[in-house]
Design an enzyme around this catalytic site. Structure first.
Site, PDB file in Angstrom:
ATOM      1  N   ASP A  28       0.828  -1.207   0.000  1.00 30.92           N
ATOM      2  CA  ASP A  28       0.000   0.000   0.000  1.00 30.92           C
ATOM      3  C   ASP A  28       0.863   1.257   0.000  1.00 30.92           C
ATOM      4  O   ASP A  28       0.570   2.228  -0.696  1.00 30.92           O
ATOM      5  CB  ASP A  28      -0.919  -0.023   1.219  1.00 30.92           C
ATOM      6  CG  ASP A  28      -1.971   1.070   1.183  1.00 30.92           C
ATOM      7  OD1 ASP A  28      -2.599   1.269   0.125  1.00 30.92           O
ATOM      8  OD2 ASP A  28      -2.174   1.744   2.221  1.00 30.92           O
ATOM      9  N   HIS A  39      -4.984   2.503  -6.795  1.00 28.41           N
ATOM     10  CA  HIS A  39      -6.124   2.355  -5.892  1.00 28.41           C
ATOM     11  C   HIS A  39      -7.433   2.130  -6.652  1.00 28.41           C
ATOM     12  O   HIS A  39      -8.344   1.487  -6.128  1.00 28.41           O
ATOM     13  CB  HIS A  39      -6.237   3.559  -4.952  1.00 28.41           C
ATOM     14  CG  HIS A  39      -5.412   3.406  -3.706  1.00 28.41           C
ATOM     15  ND1 HIS A  39      -4.053   3.628  -3.696  1.00 28.41           N
ATOM     16  CD2 HIS A  39      -5.753   3.017  -2.449  1.00 28.41           C
ATOM     17  CE1 HIS A  39      -3.586   3.405  -2.471  1.00 28.41           C
ATOM     18  NE2 HIS A  39      -4.590   3.023  -1.705  1.00 28.41           N
ATOM     19  N   HIS A  53      -7.479  -1.500  -7.175  1.00 30.24           N
ATOM     20  CA  HIS A  53      -7.926  -2.106  -5.910  1.00 30.24           C
ATOM     21  C   HIS A  53      -9.443  -2.054  -5.793  1.00 30.24           C
ATOM     22  O   HIS A  53     -10.093  -3.042  -5.438  1.00 30.24           O
ATOM     23  CB  HIS A  53      -7.305  -1.387  -4.714  1.00 30.24           C
ATOM     24  CG  HIS A  53      -8.052  -1.607  -3.428  1.00 30.24           C
ATOM     25  ND1 HIS A  53      -9.146  -0.833  -3.054  1.00 30.24           N
ATOM     26  CD2 HIS A  53      -7.905  -2.531  -2.454  1.00 30.24           C
ATOM     27  CE1 HIS A  53      -9.616  -1.283  -1.909  1.00 30.24           C
ATOM     28  NE2 HIS A  53      -8.883  -2.303  -1.516  1.00 30.24           N
ATOM     29  N   HIS A 109      -6.144  -5.237   1.638  1.00 34.15           N
ATOM     30  CA  HIS A 109      -6.150  -3.981   0.883  1.00 34.15           C
ATOM     31  C   HIS A 109      -4.815  -3.744   0.179  1.00 34.15           C
ATOM     32  O   HIS A 109      -4.759  -3.501  -1.032  1.00 34.15           O
ATOM     33  CB  HIS A 109      -6.465  -2.823   1.843  1.00 34.15           C
ATOM     34  CG  HIS A 109      -6.291  -1.467   1.248  1.00 34.15           C
ATOM     35  ND1 HIS A 109      -7.293  -0.819   0.558  1.00 34.15           N
ATOM     36  CD2 HIS A 109      -5.226  -0.617   1.241  1.00 34.15           C
ATOM     37  CE1 HIS A 109      -6.853   0.365   0.140  1.00 34.15           C
ATOM     38  NE2 HIS A 109      -5.609   0.507   0.550  1.00 34.15           N
TER      39      HIS A 109
END
Length: 365
Positions: A171, A255, A258, A272
């Site tokens: 991340d 993201h 994601h 995540h």
């Protein structure tokens, strides 16, 4: 250029062994009396032995339901209101902390956070990522003020599942690639945005240098300098990128990928940061940065981050269908993949990038 709102760090941040013993003094200094403590079952089990005596305060404890959803935020805000809390204290991983921040915002109360995982920058960034009750990404909300207090007890993080440290590395690595995509094409760069760029680069540098050693040291239960540098990079430096750069330091293509992956059933069990790490690779393919992709492959293998959809649980027979779902949601109007300064990204572009990445991974495996 839009105006930049700088909220670089929490009001007070400390990371050291034994730091939670300072909590009563810090609460007294802040003149807090009624504390609403929000945590998860496992989070509280991990943190409880490190917590000081809070008997001088009126405390109430609540367990969250596992998602940062609008319904859960409303439920916890109602409980905190019944307690007449003047401080919301979140103890846990990213979703717990995001619920705590959202509850504080709803009630207009200060928030203190104690992270039990180093898997995201949720402890230091003034926003909450919101999901449906089923775990599908919906939106994120940026709050007008920073968190009042963040205390990091590294011993708690040392004992946490190693998968979360790996996910945090994934991340936080995205901070560099997304900030670069957002900033490098700007006609001019304000000082705060330039600082965000430099902090994002330092995130990448620290993680590439110390990430593997930090994982190994955690496996041995060794509280090393490398481990401390990596958890603080995940928790503090990662949050500072968005805090300094505002929309130019938060999220871009990785993201969005994601977010698309949250709609792929096979990937639900992955963390995540694991999904974001895969999103970095897709973003780089979209940018035509194939050499950078190849360069990251060995690092991903070293750390244990997913290089392909197959490593995120998607069978080869379902690859095209999964790529279609990811691309559909990743390119929705308002998604961060469109924030990048390059040309607009279409659904077909993302599908092509995903399948191209899969083909490359197969040739190198």
């Amino acid at each position: 250029m839009e105006s930049i709102q700088v909220r670089a760090t929490p009001g007070h941040y400390e990371c050291r062994s034994g730091v939670l013993q300072e909590l009563p003094r810090l609460l007294q200094e802040g003149r807090f009396e009624k504390v609403f403590i929000l945590s998860g079952h496992r989070s509280w089990e991990a943190a409880q032995e490190h917590f000081p005596d809070l008997s001088d305060f009126h405390t109430a404890y609540s367990t969250y339901n596992g998602e940062c959803s609008e319904s859960e935020i409303a439920r916890q805000a109602e409980l905190a209101s019944i307690h007449e809390a003047d401080l919301i204290l979140g103890v846990g991983g990213g979703k717990v902390l995001d619920v705590a921040k959202a509850v504080g915002h709803e009630m207009n109360k200060d928030v203190a956070l104690v992270p039990t995982l180093a898997s995201t920058c949720a402890a230091t960034t003034p926003l909450s990522v919101k999901y449906s009750d089923e775990g599908e990404f919906i939106t994120y909300t940026i709050f007008p003020r920073s968190t009042y207090l963040v205390l990091v007890e590294p011993e708690i993080l040392l004992q946490s599942p190693i998968a979360y440290l790996r996910a945090g590395i994934g991340d936080t690595l995205a901070k560099w690639y997304e900030a670069r995509a957002l900033i490098e094409g700007l006609p001019s760069t304000p000082v705060s945005v330039q600082l965000a760029y430099e902090v994002a680069k330092s995130c990448r540098d620290v993680l590439v240098k110390d990430g593997d050693q930090a994982v190994k040291d955690q496996q041995k239960g060794y509280l090393s300098d490398a481990f401390i540098r990596v958890i603080e990079t995940n928790l503090l430096s990662g949050g500072m990128v968005g805090g300094l750069g505002d929309r130019y330091g938060r999220i871009a293509g990785a993201h969005s990928i994601h977010n698309g992956l949250t709609h792929v059933t096979e990937a639900h069990s992955f963390l995540h940061g694991e999904k974001v790490a895969y999103g970095i690779l897709v973003q780089l393919v979209l940018e035509g940065e194939w050499a950078e992709v190849r360069g990251l492959f060995s690092f991903y293998e070293q750390i244990g981050l997913p290089l392909s959809l197959e490593l995120l649980g998607v069978a080869s027979a379902n690859m095209e269908g999964a790529a279609d779902v990811i691309a559909e949601y990743a390119t929705k109007e308002g998604e961060s993949i469109h924030f990048q300064t390059a040309l607009p990204v279409s659904k077909s572009d993302v599908i092509e990038a995903i399948l191209g990445l899969e083909a490359l991974q197969l040739t190198l495996s």
